[in-house]
Enzyme design. Structure first.
Site, PDB file in Angstrom:
ATOM      1  N   ASP A   1     -42.561  -1.811  35.104  1.00 19.08           N
ATOM      2  CA  ASP A   1     -43.687  -1.904  34.170  1.00 19.08           C
ATOM      3  C   ASP A   1     -44.412  -3.234  34.165  1.00 19.08           C
ATOM      4  O   ASP A   1     -45.117  -3.561  33.206  1.00 19.08           O
ATOM      5  CB  ASP A   1     -43.161  -1.622  32.753  1.00 19.08           C
ATOM      6  CG  ASP A   1     -42.091  -2.613  32.318  1.00 19.08           C
ATOM      7  OD1 ASP A   1     -41.852  -3.597  33.054  1.00 19.08           O
ATOM      8  OD2 ASP A   1     -41.491  -2.416  31.253  1.00 19.08           O
TER       9      ASP A   1
ATOM     10  N   GLU B   1     -37.835   3.677  38.316  1.00 19.11           N
ATOM     11  CA  GLU B   1     -37.667   3.414  36.871  1.00 19.11           C
ATOM     12  C   GLU B   1     -38.886   3.950  36.102  1.00 19.11           C
ATOM     13  O   GLU B   1     -39.527   3.254  35.309  1.00 19.11           O
ATOM     14  CB  GLU B   1     -37.433   1.939  36.565  1.00 19.11           C
ATOM     15  CG  GLU B   1     -36.797   1.697  35.209  1.00 19.11           C
ATOM     16  CD  GLU B   1     -36.674   0.224  34.856  1.00 19.11           C
ATOM     17  OE1 GLU B   1     -37.689  -0.407  34.530  1.00 19.11           O
ATOM     18  OE2 GLU B   1     -35.543  -0.308  34.920  1.00 19.11           O
TER      19      GLU B   1
ATOM     20  N   GLU C   1     -46.360  -3.969  28.860  1.00 17.53           N
ATOM     21  CA  GLU C   1     -45.527  -3.127  29.724  1.00 17.53           C
ATOM     22  C   GLU C   1     -45.625  -1.641  29.421  1.00 17.53           C
ATOM     23  O   GLU C   1     -45.563  -0.810  30.333  1.00 17.53           O
ATOM     24  CB  GLU C   1     -44.063  -3.571  29.649  1.00 17.53           C
ATOM     25  CG  GLU C   1     -43.786  -4.926  30.281  1.00 17.53           C
ATOM     26  CD  GLU C   1     -44.050  -6.103  29.364  1.00 17.53           C
ATOM     27  OE1 GLU C   1     -44.497  -5.886  28.210  1.00 17.53           O
ATOM     28  OE2 GLU C   1     -43.831  -7.246  29.784  1.00 17.53           O
TER      29      GLU C   1
ATOM     30  N   HIS D   1     -38.238 -13.636  26.207  1.00 16.76           N
ATOM     31  CA  HIS D   1     -39.440 -13.928  27.000  1.00 16.76           C
ATOM     32  C   HIS D   1     -40.646 -13.042  26.681  1.00 16.76           C
ATOM     33  O   HIS D   1     -41.746 -13.321  27.139  1.00 16.76           O
ATOM     34  CB  HIS D   1     -39.144 -13.809  28.496  1.00 16.76           C
ATOM     35  CG  HIS D   1     -38.948 -12.392  28.979  1.00 16.76           C
ATOM     36  ND1 HIS D   1     -40.006 -11.548  29.231  1.00 16.76           N
ATOM     37  CD2 HIS D   1     -37.841 -11.682  29.227  1.00 16.76           C
ATOM     38  CE1 HIS D   1     -39.529 -10.376  29.630  1.00 16.76           C
ATOM     39  NE2 HIS D   1     -38.221 -10.428  29.634  1.00 16.76           N
TER      40      HIS D   1
ATOM     41  N   ARG E   1     -43.953 -11.225  25.749  1.00 17.40           N
ATOM     42  CA  ARG E   1     -45.235 -11.769  25.294  1.00 17.40           C
ATOM     43  C   ARG E   1     -45.461 -11.547  23.798  1.00 17.40           C
ATOM     44  O   ARG E   1     -45.962 -12.411  23.100  1.00 17.40           O
ATOM     45  CB  ARG E   1     -46.389 -11.134  26.080  1.00 17.40           C
ATOM     46  CG  ARG E   1     -46.743 -11.877  27.360  1.00 17.40           C
ATOM     47  CD  ARG E   1     -47.902 -11.214  28.080  1.00 17.40           C
ATOM     48  NE  ARG E   1     -48.583 -12.114  28.997  1.00 17.40           N
ATOM     49  CZ  ARG E   1     -48.113 -12.520  30.172  1.00 17.40           C
ATOM     50  NH1 ARG E   1     -46.931 -12.134  30.578  1.00 17.40           N
ATOM     51  NH2 ARG E   1     -48.813 -13.339  30.933  1.00 17.40           N
TER      52      ARG E   1
ATOM     53  N   HIS F   1     -36.108 -18.945  29.970  1.00 17.91           N
ATOM     54  CA  HIS F   1     -37.183 -18.453  30.847  1.00 17.91           C
ATOM     55  C   HIS F   1     -38.133 -19.604  31.163  1.00 17.91           C
ATOM     56  O   HIS F   1     -38.337 -20.492  30.330  1.00 17.91           O
ATOM     57  CB  HIS F   1     -37.914 -17.326  30.106  1.00 17.91           C
ATOM     58  CG  HIS F   1     -38.855 -16.524  30.956  1.00 17.91           C
ATOM     59  ND1 HIS F   1     -40.048 -17.027  31.419  1.00 17.91           N
ATOM     60  CD2 HIS F   1     -38.798 -15.251  31.419  1.00 17.91           C
ATOM     61  CE1 HIS F   1     -40.681 -16.103  32.141  1.00 17.91           C
ATOM     62  NE2 HIS F   1     -39.929 -15.006  32.149  1.00 17.91           N
TER      63      HIS F   1
HETATM   64  C1  UD1 Z   1     -43.132 -10.892  33.357  1.00 13.08           C
HETATM   65  C2  UD1 Z   1     -43.577  -9.434  33.148  1.00 13.08           C
HETATM   66  C3  UD1 Z   1     -42.583  -8.735  32.206  1.00 13.08           C
HETATM   67  C4  UD1 Z   1     -41.145  -8.913  32.686  1.00 13.08           C
HETATM   68  C5  UD1 Z   1     -40.855 -10.378  32.901  1.00 13.08           C
HETATM   69  C6  UD1 Z   1     -39.462 -10.581  33.474  1.00 13.08           C
HETATM   70  C7  UD1 Z   1     -45.975  -8.867  33.046  1.00 13.08           C
HETATM   71  C8  UD1 Z   1     -47.211  -8.941  32.278  1.00 13.08           C
HETATM   72  N1  UD1 Z   1     -44.880  -9.425  32.481  1.00 13.08           N
HETATM   73  O1  UD1 Z   1     -43.240 -11.545  32.112  1.00 13.08           O
HETATM   74  O2  UD1 Z   1     -42.891  -7.366  32.141  1.00 13.08           O
HETATM   75  O3  UD1 Z   1     -40.272  -8.392  31.701  1.00 13.08           O
HETATM   76  O4  UD1 Z   1     -41.806 -10.922  33.840  1.00 13.08           O
HETATM   77  O5  UD1 Z   1     -39.033 -11.900  33.320  1.00 13.08           O
HETATM   78  O6  UD1 Z   1     -45.959  -8.349  34.144  1.00 13.08           O
HETATM   79  N2  UD1 Z   1     -42.847 -18.985  35.267  1.00 13.08           N
HETATM   80  C9  UD1 Z   1     -42.463 -19.985  36.149  1.00 13.08           C
HETATM   81  N3  UD1 Z   1     -41.607 -19.647  37.167  1.00 13.08           N
HETATM   82  C10 UD1 Z   1     -41.123 -18.399  37.354  1.00 13.08           C
HETATM   83  C11 UD1 Z   1     -41.518 -17.401  36.440  1.00 13.08           C
HETATM   84  C12 UD1 Z   1     -42.380 -17.714  35.416  1.00 13.08           C
HETATM   85  O7  UD1 Z   1     -42.863 -21.128  36.027  1.00 13.08           O
HETATM   86  O8  UD1 Z   1     -40.358 -18.186  38.300  1.00 13.08           O
HETATM   87  C13 UD1 Z   1     -43.766 -19.329  34.154  1.00 13.08           C
HETATM   88  C14 UD1 Z   1     -45.203 -19.559  34.612  1.00 13.08           C
HETATM   89  O9  UD1 Z   1     -45.767 -20.580  33.846  1.00 13.08           O
HETATM   90  C15 UD1 Z   1     -45.863 -18.214  34.262  1.00 13.08           C
HETATM   91  C16 UD1 Z   1     -45.121 -17.856  32.981  1.00 13.08           C
HETATM   92  O10 UD1 Z   1     -43.780 -18.266  33.206  1.00 13.08           O
HETATM   93  O11 UD1 Z   1     -47.249 -18.352  34.094  1.00 13.08           O
HETATM   94  C17 UD1 Z   1     -45.165 -16.407  32.581  1.00 13.08           C
HETATM   95  O12 UD1 Z   1     -44.858 -15.541  33.681  1.00 13.08           O
HETATM   96  P1  UD1 Z   1     -45.449 -14.036  33.668  1.00 13.08           P
HETATM   97  O13 UD1 Z   1     -44.993 -13.339  34.898  1.00 13.08           O
HETATM   98  O14 UD1 Z   1     -46.909 -14.078  33.410  1.00 13.08           O
HETATM   99  O15 UD1 Z   1     -44.825 -13.413  32.367  1.00 13.08           O
HETATM  100  P2  UD1 Z   1     -43.320 -13.109  31.975  1.00 13.08           P
HETATM  101  O16 UD1 Z   1     -43.169 -13.368  30.532  1.00 13.08           O
HETATM  102  O17 UD1 Z   1     -42.410 -13.782  32.930  1.00 13.08           O
HETATM  103  N1  UDP Z   2     -31.117 -12.610  34.786  1.00 14.99           N
HETATM  104  C1  UDP Z   2     -30.725 -13.575  35.715  1.00 14.99           C
HETATM  105  N2  UDP Z   2     -30.646 -14.884  35.289  1.00 14.99           N
HETATM  106  C2  UDP Z   2     -30.945 -15.262  34.025  1.00 14.99           C
HETATM  107  C3  UDP Z   2     -31.374 -14.271  33.095  1.00 14.99           C
HETATM  108  C4  UDP Z   2     -31.451 -12.959  33.518  1.00 14.99           C
HETATM  109  O1  UDP Z   2     -30.446 -13.264  36.859  1.00 14.99           O
HETATM  110  O2  UDP Z   2     -30.833 -16.454  33.709  1.00 14.99           O
HETATM  111  C5  UDP Z   2     -31.235 -11.200  35.239  1.00 14.99           C
HETATM  112  C6  UDP Z   2     -30.514 -10.179  34.389  1.00 14.99           C
HETATM  113  O3  UDP Z   2     -29.207  -9.960  34.866  1.00 14.99           O
HETATM  114  C7  UDP Z   2     -31.386  -8.940  34.532  1.00 14.99           C
HETATM  115  C8  UDP Z   2     -32.774  -9.497  34.744  1.00 14.99           C
HETATM  116  O4  UDP Z   2     -32.610 -10.863  35.134  1.00 14.99           O
HETATM  117  O5  UDP Z   2     -31.031  -8.177  35.669  1.00 14.99           O
HETATM  118  C9  UDP Z   2     -33.590  -9.412  33.483  1.00 14.99           C
HETATM  119  O6  UDP Z   2     -34.776 -10.102  33.638  1.00 14.99           O
HETATM  120  P1  UDP Z   2     -35.753 -10.404  32.436  1.00 14.99           P
HETATM  121  O7  UDP Z   2     -35.013 -10.410  31.150  1.00 14.99           O
HETATM  122  O8  UDP Z   2     -36.515 -11.620  32.806  1.00 14.99           O
HETATM  123  O9  UDP Z   2     -36.793  -9.186  32.513  1.00 14.99           O
HETATM  124  P2  UDP Z   2     -36.822  -7.723  31.876  1.00 14.99           P
HETATM  125  O10 UDP Z   2     -35.585  -7.016  32.249  1.00 14.99           O
HETATM  126  O11 UDP Z   2     -37.010  -7.884  30.401  1.00 14.99           O
HETATM  127  O12 UDP Z   2     -38.048  -7.124  32.497  1.00 14.99           O
END
Ligand code: UD1
Ligand code: UDP
Length: 381
Positions: free
Chosen positions: A97, A119, A133, A210, A212, A243
């Site tokens: 999603d 999924e 999502e 994490h 939004r 995160h």
């Molecule tokens: C995204 C997905 C969410 C998923 C989550 C898993 C969307 C809109 N959101 O949310 O569905 O549950 O990933 O974690 O698709 N950042 C870093 N390094 C990284 C990752 C993130 O610096 O490796 C920071 C960046 O500043 C980035 C911010 O986190 O802009 C947000 O990342 P983003 O992918 O936009 O949203 P998530 O909250 O991670």
């Molecule tokens: N996870 C990880 N390291 C961490 C936190 C989570 O490897 O420090 C893994 C966790 O086991 C799970 C996935 O990341 O499989 C979940 O990711 P996240 O919570 O970012 O996204 P969501 O599942 O909410 O989309």
């Protein structure tokens, strides 16, 4: 030979697609599997790619600090146009999603290439929760040709939306394939913080946030509740891999940065993380994936959200939806720290999300749908 282009961009998609990529690569006579990452996440994605030894064939490297939904959508769509034009696969496979998921499905549709959705079918019924999502998943379902529903209730959601039952396969969730291959009773942590925790004498609360829709005030409330809990129980330690979103980090630091027995650490490599989950006392999270993993390990989960698209473990009693107010998070956590019977009830291991065979079922369904296999997989029950 089926030519599949797998597209993903974030940590959880990578974790959940890795077993499926592995399964396709074990059958090179049947599948020609190529991987494109948008890299909507960077460091958190790379941790997983490294662990599962996936070297993407295309890396769009779109992530920017504090990116908006517009940024992700625009950059991923532009990049994927070029990738799909070059690859021209028989099928594009997407997961879950995220905005990468929706955009990849849209890009494939523009080239009139079939889309497989792994999924599929999870729903809260609330347009803005989780945001964005819930709608990403809906839009992807509309664009998809094959739907791999992890559970029967996800399949039922799709049927209610009028999706052709012959295009839906109940497979279990690939997250359980990954989990079962990674959790080890005798696992040793390389991370010095984790290696230093006495899991016999301390009760460890594993925390992640994490979403939004939780940014800002809801997160503030959650962290204040955690601060209250740690102050009250000297045997409790919090391990919080934070995160990388700067909007999360700022508030975490402000409220929990100076609390004793609260370990604010970098996102953990997946193998450390799930093995930590296997040793912890309780999980508090707004994550989707953790709601699937923790029940399989017999760990109670308090979900820091008002809705969930994963009702199966709530029904089984292992997961509880508690919302995000300071009062509710404090109260529900206290109950599990004080009431042993209640804790035991929630700590029953249940596996409503998979049996470790999801990737095999998805591959079998793909071959069947493209006329390369003679029968569909038996559904996951
Ligand atoms: C995204 C997905 C969410 C998923 C989550 C898993 C969307 C809109 N959101 O949310 O569905 O549950 O990933 O974690 O698709 N950042 C870093 N390094 C990284 C990752 C993130 O610096 O490796 C920071 C960046 O500043 C980035 C911010 O986190 O802009 C947000 O990342 P983003 O992918 O936009 O949203 P998530 O909250 O991670
Ligand atoms: N996870 C990880 N390291 C961490 C936190 C989570 O490897 O420090 C893994 C966790 O086991 C799970 C996935 O990341 O499989 C979940 O990711 P996240 O919570 O970012 O996204 P969501 O599942 O909410 O989309």
């Amino acid at each position: 030979m089926l030519r599949v282009l797998v597209v993903f961009g974030t940590r959880p998609e990578a974790i959940k697609m890795a077993p499926l990529i592995g399964e396709m690569r074990r059958h090179p006579d049947r599948f020609h599997c190529r991987v494109a990452v948008t890299a909507q996440h960077r460091e958190m994605l790379d941790q997983v790619l490294q662990l599962f030894q996936i070297a993407p064939d295309h890396d769009l490297d779109i992530m920017r600090p504090g990116q908006s939904l517009f940024d992700i959508t625009r950059r991923a769509l532009a990049g994927l146009e070029q990738v799909i034009k070059r690859e021209r696969p028989d099928l594009v496979l997407v997961h879950g999603d995220t905005t990468t998921t929706f955009v990849a499905a849209l890009a494939a549709f523009y080239f009139q290439i079939p889309v497989g959705h792994v999924e599929a079918g999870l729903r809260t019924g609330d347009k803005y929760s989780p945001f964005p999502e819930e709608i990403n998943r809906h839009l992807t379902a509309v664009l998809a040709d094959l739907h791999f529903a992890p559970t029967a209730s996800a399949r039922d959601n799709l049927l209610r939306e009028g999706i052709n039952p012959e295009k839906i396969f109940v497979t279990g969730n690939t997250v359980i394939d990954a989990l079962l291959a990674t959790v080890k009773a005798d696992y040793r942590f390389a991370d010095p913080v984790l290696a230093g925790i006495d899991f016999q004498c301390r009760r460890v609360l594993l925390v992640t946030t994490h979403r939004r829709e939780n940014l800002g005030e809801p997160m503030r409330e959650i962290y204040l509740a955690l601060r209250d809990i740690v102050a009250l129980y000297p045997d409790v330690e919090v391990v919080f891999p934070v995160h990388r979103n700067p909007a999360v980090r700022e508030v975490v630091q402000e409220i929990l940065g100076r609390s004793p027995r609260v370990h604010l650490i970098e996102p953990l490599p997946y193998q450390d993380f799930v093995n930590l989950m296997n040793r912890c006392y309780l999980v508090l999270t707004d994550s989707g994936g953790l709601q699937e993993e923790a029940p399989a390990l017999g760990k109670p989960v308090l979900v820091l959200r008002n809705t969930t698209e994963r009702p199966e473990a709530v029904r089984a009693g292992t997961v509880r939806l508690v919302g995000t107010t300071r009062e509710a998070v404090f109260k529900e956590t206290r109950l599990l720290l004080e009431d042993a019977a209640r804790y035991r009830q929630m700590a029953e291991a249940v596996n409503p999300y998979g049996d470790g065979q999801a990737s095999r079922r998805i591959c079998q369904a793909l071959l069947y749908c493209f006329g390369l296999g003679d029968k569909p997989p038996e559904p996951f029950k």
